[in-house]
Design a protein around this motif. Structure first.
Motif, PDB file in Angstrom:
ATOM      1  N   CYS A   1      -1.278  -0.498  10.049  1.00 20.70           N
ATOM      2  CA  CYS A   1      -1.797   0.238   8.903  1.00 20.70           C
ATOM      3  C   CYS A   1      -2.137   1.648   9.370  1.00 20.70           C
ATOM      4  O   CYS A   1      -2.946   1.833  10.275  1.00 20.70           O
ATOM      5  CB  CYS A   1      -3.044  -0.468   8.385  1.00 20.70           C
ATOM      6  SG  CYS A   1      -3.979   0.542   7.232  1.00 20.70           S
TER       7      CYS A   1
ATOM      8  N   CYS B   1     -11.016  -3.421   1.804  1.00 18.68           N
ATOM      9  CA  CYS B   1      -9.579  -3.527   1.532  1.00 18.68           C
ATOM     10  C   CYS B   1      -9.182  -4.998   1.445  1.00 18.68           C
ATOM     11  O   CYS B   1      -8.430  -5.407   0.550  1.00 18.68           O
ATOM     12  CB  CYS B   1      -8.822  -2.810   2.655  1.00 18.68           C
ATOM     13  SG  CYS B   1      -7.037  -2.910   2.542  1.00 18.68           S
TER      14      CYS B   1
ATOM     15  N   LEU C   1       0.866  -1.183   0.000  1.00 19.71           N
ATOM     16  CA  LEU C   1       0.000   0.000   0.000  1.00 19.71           C
ATOM     17  C   LEU C   1       0.898   1.226   0.000  1.00 19.71           C
ATOM     18  O   LEU C   1       1.918   1.244   0.680  1.00 19.71           O
ATOM     19  CB  LEU C   1      -0.882   0.004   1.252  1.00 19.71           C
ATOM     20  CG  LEU C   1      -1.996  -1.030   1.283  1.00 19.71           C
ATOM     21  CD1 LEU C   1      -2.656  -1.067   2.653  1.00 19.71           C
ATOM     22  CD2 LEU C   1      -3.040  -0.724   0.229  1.00 19.71           C
TER      23      LEU C   1
ATOM     24  N   PRO D   1     -11.025   1.102   5.667  1.00 16.16           N
ATOM     25  CA  PRO D   1     -12.147   0.355   5.075  1.00 16.16           C
ATOM     26  C   PRO D   1     -11.777  -1.129   5.019  1.00 16.16           C
ATOM     27  O   PRO D   1     -11.650  -1.715   3.936  1.00 16.16           O
ATOM     28  CB  PRO D   1     -12.231   0.958   3.675  1.00 16.16           C
ATOM     29  CG  PRO D   1     -10.813   1.334   3.357  1.00 16.16           C
ATOM     30  CD  PRO D   1     -10.110   1.621   4.636  1.00 16.16           C
ATOM     31  N   CYS D   2     -11.589  -1.753   6.192  1.00 20.37           N
ATOM     32  CA  CYS D   2     -10.910  -3.050   6.242  1.00 20.37           C
ATOM     33  C   CYS D   2     -11.573  -4.137   5.396  1.00 20.37           C
ATOM     34  O   CYS D   2     -10.881  -4.877   4.706  1.00 20.37           O
ATOM     35  CB  CYS D   2     -10.768  -3.517   7.684  1.00 20.37           C
ATOM     36  SG  CYS D   2      -9.474  -2.594   8.528  1.00 20.37           S
TER      37      CYS D   2
HETATM   38  S1  SF4 Z   1      -4.339  -2.590   5.232  1.00 20.37           S
HETATM   39 FE1  SF4 Z   1      -5.321  -3.856   6.794  1.00 20.37          FE
HETATM   40  S2  SF4 Z   1      -5.823  -2.429   8.461  1.00 20.37           S
HETATM   41 FE2  SF4 Z   1      -5.380  -1.192   6.626  1.00 20.37          FE
HETATM   42  S3  SF4 Z   1      -7.383  -0.858   5.706  1.00 20.37           S
HETATM   43 FE3  SF4 Z   1      -6.504  -2.680   4.732  1.00 20.37          FE
HETATM   44  S4  SF4 Z   1      -7.297  -4.389   5.935  1.00 20.37           S
HETATM   45 FE4  SF4 Z   1      -7.618  -2.546   7.157  1.00 20.37          FE
END
Ligand code: SF4
Length: 327
Positions: A195, A89, A38, A85-86
């Motif tokens: 995160c 995501c 990310l 937005p778990c």
């Molecule tokens: S990386 Fe992990 S903690 Fe961050 S938004 Fe995505 S699922 Fe949630």
């Protein structure tokens, strides 16, 4: 046991993901790691590369695409406590894992999920949604919590022995730490770096960016890891806090960005991205002067370079000039 079974694993580099892979490897399954990057997540000292090396597996790193911005802007399943937005995501990442699984001709996906470890994305209901929406229903093996979940296809097909999997739940990490001890896995005893979307301050910054800027790319999101942030009429102004951040801003600058800098005093580099107007230039110049070491009553020369021209704005840090200066 079918020795030819092949799986891909989401490998963050945190302890749970390593243990999940190791448990499946112990059953003779060949594993390939996928690490999803990310743009705004700072590197943790426990890298996925080191984890893959310890596991003796091949690792592929893939960055999320620009469509990840839509996940942040309009998550179908909402946000967690921060701006995370778990569920959406996870669906996005599992979608990447599914495509990776197909490319690798693997049979299933492994994750280090532990039921109820995270309040939003690891409830039984959320896991079901993630399985279905990612197109991987029955193909996601969560070795650490498998005994509390419906048997997956690899378990039903005998690729993995369910009897050797675990039924962990909740936030306690005791069992994982015991397993790490048993495996001699000392360097990875903590979870991978958190995160930032779950952190109040960064989550707030991401929320402001999304609500102020209508068009965004991943590069725009990664700007959030540096500097102070201001918005004005469709423009994002970033003001560096120190020399390292000033250098970072100069490095990430694109040909469409404008850069401002005070050279007569120590001070920040500022970057404008988005719609450029004279009004925005003046606001950015004032911010640049205000955060510099110039006396507050001085007229400060702020040098600028837009995509088309360079020049100097003479400005008092505490007040905007009424007239645009001549170049
Ligand atoms: S990386 Fe992990 S903690 Fe961050 S938004 Fe995505 S699922 Fe949630």
């Amino acid at each position: 046991m079918n020795m030819k079974a092949r799986a891909v694993a989401l490998l963050s580099g945190g302890l749970d993901s390593i243990l999940a892979v190791r448990m499946v490897q112990d059953q003779g399954v060949e594993v390939v790691g996928l690490n999803i990057v990310l743009p705004f997540v700072r590197k943790s000292p426990e890298t996925p590369e080191a984890a893959a090396e310890w596991l003796g597996i091949r690792l592929v790193k893939e960055q999320v695409g620009d469509d990840y911005v839509t996940v942040l802007r309009r998550p179908r399943f909402g946000y967690g406590k921060g701006f995370n937005p778990c569920i959406d995501c996870r669906i996005y990442m599992l979608g990447m894992a599914r495509r990776f699984m197909d490319r690798e001709q693997a049979e299933f996906v492994i994750t280090g999920d532990v039921l109820k470890q995270r309040p939003k994305s690891q409830t039984p209901h959320a896991l079901k949604i993630e399985d279905k929406a990612s197109g991987l229903d029955g193909l996601i093996l969560r070795p650490l919590s498998a005994l509390l979940l419906k048997p997956t296809i690899p378990e039903q097909d005998g690729l993995v022995d369910r009897g050797k999997l675990l039924g962990l739940t909740g936030r306690s990490r005791r069992t994982q730490l015991e397993m790490a001890e048993r495996y001699g896995l000392h360097a990875f005893s903590t979870p991978a770096g958190g995160c930032p979307l779950t952190f109040r301050e960064f989550g707030g910054k991401a929320r402001s960016l999304i609500s102020n800027m209508h068009e965004l790319t991943l590069e725009d999101l990664s700007l959030l890891t540096v500097g102070r942030h201001f918005y004005r009429k469709g423009a994002h102004i970033v003001v560096g806090r120190n020399r390292a951040q000033n250098n970072s801003l100069l490095k990430v600058r694109t040909p469409k960005d404008t850069v401002l800098q005070v050279t007569a005093y120590p001070g920040p580099v500022s970057l404008i991205r988005g719609t450029l107007s004279w009004d925005t230039m003046l606001a950015a110049a004032q911010l640049t002067a205000a955060y510099s070491g110039a006396p507050s009553d001085a007229m400060v020369p702020v040098e600028y370079a837009t995509p088309k021209r360079t020049g100097t704005i003479l400005i008092e840090p505490s007040a905007l000039p009424q007239q645009p200066p001549t170049r």
